[in-house]
Design an enzyme around this catalytic site. Structure first.
Site, mmCIF file in Angstrom:
data_model
loop_
_atom_site.group_PDB
_atom_site.id
_atom_site.type_symbol
_atom_site.label_atom_id
_atom_site.label_comp_id
_atom_site.label_asym_id
_atom_site.label_seq_id
_atom_site.Cartn_x
_atom_site.Cartn_y
_atom_site.Cartn_z
ATOM 1 N N GLU A 210 0.497 -0.947 -0.465
ATOM 2 C CA GLU A 210 -0.033 0.228 0.220
ATOM 3 C C GLU A 210 1.185 1.241 -0.043
ATOM 4 O OE1 GLU A 210 -3.437 0.055 -0.180
ATOM 5 O OE2 GLU A 210 -3.695 -1.878 0.082
ATOM 6 N N CYS A 244 -2.063 9.701 2.643
ATOM 7 C CA CYS A 244 -1.749 8.838 1.726
ATOM 8 C C CYS A 244 -2.701 9.204 0.189
ATOM 9 C CB CYS A 244 -1.425 7.525 1.608
ATOM 10 S SG CYS A 244 -3.499 6.432 1.931
HETATM 11 P P1 NAD Z 1 7.628 5.082 7.475
HETATM 12 O O1 NAD Z 1 8.693 5.997 8.141
HETATM 13 O O2 NAD Z 1 6.406 4.647 8.960
HETATM 14 O O3 NAD Z 1 7.544 3.600 7.011
HETATM 15 C C1 NAD Z 1 6.742 2.396 6.883
HETATM 16 C C2 NAD Z 1 7.172 1.376 7.802
HETATM 17 O O4 NAD Z 1 8.480 0.865 6.740
HETATM 18 C C3 NAD Z 1 7.672 1.918 8.817
HETATM 19 O O5 NAD Z 1 6.785 0.325 9.429
HETATM 20 C C4 NAD Z 1 9.269 1.405 8.983
HETATM 21 O O6 NAD Z 1 9.311 0.707 9.602
HETATM 22 C C5 NAD Z 1 9.273 0.642 7.755
HETATM 23 N N1 NAD Z 1 10.693 0.866 7.105
HETATM 24 C C6 NAD Z 1 11.152 2.339 7.009
HETATM 25 N N2 NAD Z 1 12.196 2.665 6.683
HETATM 26 C C7 NAD Z 1 12.732 1.114 6.113
HETATM 27 C C8 NAD Z 1 14.407 0.721 5.331
HETATM 28 N N3 NAD Z 1 14.789 0.991 4.688
HETATM 29 N N4 NAD Z 1 14.187 -0.979 5.594
HETATM 30 C C9 NAD Z 1 12.606 -1.114 5.939
HETATM 31 N N5 NAD Z 1 11.669 -0.994 6.656
HETATM 32 C C10 NAD Z 1 11.609 0.443 6.860
HETATM 33 O O7 NAD Z 1 5.844 5.201 6.091
HETATM 34 P P2 NAD Z 1 6.516 6.775 5.441
HETATM 35 O O8 NAD Z 1 7.227 5.787 4.356
HETATM 36 O O9 NAD Z 1 7.277 7.987 5.578
HETATM 37 O O10 NAD Z 1 5.051 6.387 5.462
HETATM 38 C C11 NAD Z 1 4.582 7.572 4.207
HETATM 39 C C12 NAD Z 1 3.711 7.165 3.002
HETATM 40 O O11 NAD Z 1 3.844 5.839 3.034
HETATM 41 C C13 NAD Z 1 3.985 7.908 1.679
HETATM 42 O O12 NAD Z 1 4.357 7.614 0.504
HETATM 43 C C14 NAD Z 1 2.134 7.755 1.948
HETATM 44 O O13 NAD Z 1 2.010 8.031 0.706
HETATM 45 C C15 NAD Z 1 1.982 6.127 1.607
HETATM 46 N N6 NAD Z 1 1.217 5.353 2.575
HETATM 47 C C16 NAD Z 1 0.137 4.498 2.012
HETATM 48 C C17 NAD Z 1 -1.219 4.506 2.394
HETATM 49 C C18 NAD Z 1 -1.794 3.018 0.981
HETATM 50 O O14 NAD Z 1 -2.840 3.118 2.442
HETATM 51 N N7 NAD Z 1 -1.463 3.354 0.644
HETATM 52 C C19 NAD Z 1 -1.593 4.818 3.352
HETATM 53 C C20 NAD Z 1 -0.345 5.771 4.146
HETATM 54 C C21 NAD Z 1 0.855 6.007 3.661
#
Ligand code: NAD
Length: 523
Positions: A210, A244
């Site tokens: 997602e 998102c």
């Molecule tokens: P985040 O930083 O919380 O990361 C998401 C998860 O990935 C966390 O649990 C984190 O621990 C893990 N993570 C982070 N870096 C990592 C790495 N290098 N290796 C392994 N795991 C890792 O969240 P984010 O990425 O900043 O979220 C924002 C993004 O998520 C935006 O692009 C947003 O659009 C998208 N998003 C999508 C949805 C959806 O339902 N499609 C919902 C919310 C957010």
């Protein structure tokens, strides 16, 4: 660091014990989850407030109530959804039992995101539980208060042998991803999505990603500007733009832009007052890193509204930018903050060309009274979802699958789609040892002959049997007609005494109401 190998292997043993395959067990766990939400509502809202300064009532709705409703829905349906599903029969399977058996995958890893830290972590986790899996829940370390709360309280409600919460950041998640899972559900940025996909490839583990992206919003001259402005601004500035499917940018003509800005000024003042930073209805940017990233994007185009920032308070004012070019920094990445740039286009065709030049978005919004215009966007663009004349709301329709396409994600969930996501649909054909079935299928046995092959081809030929769906109606009508004719026939020449106003027997009925028919068919 936690011994993830040990964690996954002990949870795998629990799955092997068959505990989670019992639907009653799943129902009990979902009830416990509901109790967790009810008994800890204040603590949950407090944690989300500490993480994002999310207004209490907003959090109550989108973090608590939505998540609770989701569990209620699973509770109401799990017994039915978990049952083997009958499929329609063909000539070949007429005497057989073709069914889809609903198998849980096994051990599922759910990796959550920080922007809706309860909803986006717990909704997939609940669906995985309902589908009969063991689950390892990894909340985002960025929303640390919520992560701690889930880690501390969930084990008090959920069976610890089958469901575990593990906390940690990028390094821990990558360690966790070295283990073999049977399904991975990840929510977050596309860059990490690729890491998750790569890790899952090693074990050929299926996964849902997602992700996000820039969700475009097109407004044409026919749109009701009062409603359009409110719906777009709400979608953009709720959670201070960290959603998102927030409308990322607007595409419209200069003329529409003027009307939009003028109305937007009015609405933003009405909602957030003269000093939006003091408004109880606006949250904050999650952390310093994101504050710096989003603030830099303010340098694109010209500020038409807002633009102020306060780093100590992690505050960025709801801002509208005009005169923005496709090459500006704000158009190079998903904004994920309270900045709404407007890019001018001359018409819908230009807007579609602009959208199609970028990655496939998670959501696409069109505001227009013209069905032709909205149909054009539906036909000519590809996105995870579309909402016409509103923003975000398609997310709330459980009958619609929610997910991305291309760069915005793989797979979808919500409602029954969530249960299906975590369920392997095992195709199953149950046959009998009957002589007719054996004879019909015997053409496959050697020695081969032209005649046997022809008989098989006749049986397996794909026929359009869609008319069969009318069979129950045709059969009912035929049975009714046959009964009527039979009654008419046995009453031929008889004339019952008609002493009551309402027929008392079938004979009277036949005489009164079917005599015309009898005459017509000359019986
Ligand atoms: P985040 O930083 O919380 O990361 C998401 C998860 O990935 C966390 O649990 C984190 O621990 C893990 N993570 C982070 N870096 C990592 C790495 N290098 N290796 C392994 N795991 C890792 O969240 P984010 O990425 O900043 O979220 C924002 C993004 O998520 C935006 O692009 C947003 O659009 C998208 N998003 C999508 C949805 C959806 O339902 N499609 C919902 C919310 C957010």
């Amino acid at each position: 660091m936690t011994d993830y190998k040990e964690v996954v292997s002990s949870v795998r043993n629990s799955f092997a014990s068959g505990k989670t395959k019992n639907v009653q067990f799943r129902i009990q766990q979902l009830k416990n989850l509901l109790r967790f939400y009810n008994e800890n509502a204040e603590k949950i809202l407090d944690a989300v407030y500490k993480d994002l300064r999310k207004p209490n009532l907003e959090a109550k709705l989108v973090e608590l109530e939505v998540t609770k409703q989701d569990v209620e829905q699973l509770l109401n349906n799990v017994a039915e959804w978990a049952k083997p599903e009958k499929v329609s029969k063909t000539i070949v399977t007429m005497m057989e039992e073709p069914i889809i058996v609903k198998d849980p995958y096994g051990v599922v890893l759910v990796i959550g995101s920080w922007n809706y830290p309860v909803q986006l972590t717990m909704m997939p986790a609940a669906a995985a539980i309902a589908a009969g899996n063991c689950v390892i829940i990894k909340p985002s370390e960025v929303s640390s208060n919520t992560a701690k709360l889930l880690e501390e309280y969930l084990p008090k409600y959920l069976d610890q042998e089958c469901y575990r919460v593990v906390c940690g950041g990028a390094q821990e998640t990558q360690e966790l991803l070295k283990q073999k899972f049977d399904y991975i559900f990840y929510t977050g940025a596309a860059t990490v999505g690729r890491i998750v996909r790569e890790a899952s490839n090693k074990f050929l583990t299926p996964c849902t990603l997602e992700l996000g992206g820039k969700s475009p919003t097109y407004i044409d001259g026919t749109a009701d500007m009062d409603i359009t402005v409110r719906r777009i601004l709400w979608g953009k500035f709720t959670n201070l733009g960290q959603t998102c499917i927030a409308p990322d940018y607007i595409l419209c003509t200069k003329e529409v832009e003027k009307k939009f800005i003028s109305k937007a000024r009015e609405v933003l003042k009405e909602w957030y007052g003269e000093k939006p930073q003091d408004s109880p209805c606006l949250g904050r940017i999650i952390n310093e890193r994101h504050f710096k990233r989003v603030s830099r994007l303010l340098e694109s185009g010209k500020v038409a509204f807002g633009g102020s920032t306060d780093e100590k308070d992690l505050w960025i004012e709801p801002t509208i930018l005009v005169d923005v070019e496709a090459t500006d920094p704000v158009m190079q990445e998903e904004i994920f903050g309270p900045i709404l740039p407007i890019v001018n286009v001359d018409n819908a065709f230009e807007a579609i060309k602009f959208i199609n030049a970028g990655e496939k978005p998670l959501a696409l919004y069109v505001f227009s009274k013209s069905r032709d215009v909205t149909d054009l966007f539906l036909q000519e663009t590809s996105s995870g979802g579309v909402c016409v004349n509103d923003t975000i709301m398609h997310f709330s329709v459980d009958e619609l699958p929610f997910g991305g396409v291309g760069n915005s994600g793989i797979g979808a969930y919500h409602g029954k789609f969530s249960f299906d996501t975590f369920t392997h649909k095992k195709s199953t054909l149950i046959r009998k040892f009957d002589a007719i079935g054996e004879h019909l299928g015997s053409g496959r046995y050697p020695p081969y002959s032209e005649q046997k092959v022809n008989r098989l081809l006749f049986l397996i030929k794909k026929r359009n049997l869609s008319f069969l769906k009318y069979m129950p109606y045709i059969a009912t009508f035929a049975a009714g007609a046959a009964t009527a004719l039979f009654i008419i026939y046995i009453n031929k020449g008889k004339q019952p005494a008609l002493v009551t106003p309402v027929p008392q027997t079938w004979n009277e009925f036949a005489y009164r109401y079917l005599s015309k028919l009898r005459h017509a068919v000359r019986l």
